[in-house]
Design a protein around this motif. Structure first.
Motif, short mmCIF file in Angstrom:
data_model
loop_
_atom_site.label_atom_id
_atom_site.label_comp_id
_atom_site.label_asym_id
_atom_site.label_seq_id
_atom_site.Cartn_x
_atom_site.Cartn_y
_atom_site.Cartn_z
N MET A 1 9.86 -0.93 -5.89
CA MET A 1 10.56 -2.18 -5.72
C MET A 1 12.05 -2.00 -5.99
N LYS A 4 13.87 -0.52 -3.07
CA LYS A 4 14.00 -1.44 -1.94
C LYS A 4 14.99 -2.57 -2.22
N ALA A 6 14.85 -4.95 -4.69
CA ALA A 6 14.18 -6.22 -4.98
C ALA A 6 15.01 -7.07 -5.94
N ASP A 7 14.72 -8.33 -5.92
CA ASP A 7 15.39 -9.28 -6.79
C ASP A 7 15.16 -8.90 -8.26
N ASP A 10 12.29 -10.71 -9.94
CA ASP A 10 10.98 -10.20 -9.55
C ASP A 10 10.65 -8.90 -10.28
#
Length: 79
Positions: A1, A4, A6-7, A10
């Motif tokens: 994650m 990539k 991710a927030d 998150d």
């Protein structure tokens, strides 16, 4: 994650879920060991005489199957 992008919220939530899961494993192992001991106690104790043959078979099967599977997961249950 993380790779990539991710927030961050998150990511933090996933880290919290992972930490909580890690804390649950020892408790689950203790409960499983206790349940196996209870089943073994029934099979070896005086309660056995009060059970129907199908119940005895079921308890015996569950104890044997669970104990066998538990051996595969003992690596998670040892500190």
């Amino acid at each position: 994650m993380k790779e990539k992008g991710a927030d961050p919220y998150d990511l933090k939530q996933q880290e919290n879920v992972l930490a909580e899961s890690r804390m649950m494993i020892p408790d689950c192992c203790k409960r499983l060991e206790s349940s196996l001991a209870d089943l073994k106690g029934i099979l070896l104790g005086s309660k056995l005489r009060k059970l129907a043959p199908t119940q005895i078979y079921s308890i015996s099967f569950i104890h044997h199957y669970t104990a066998k599977k538990f051996q595969n997961f003992e690596i998670f249950c040892k500190p």
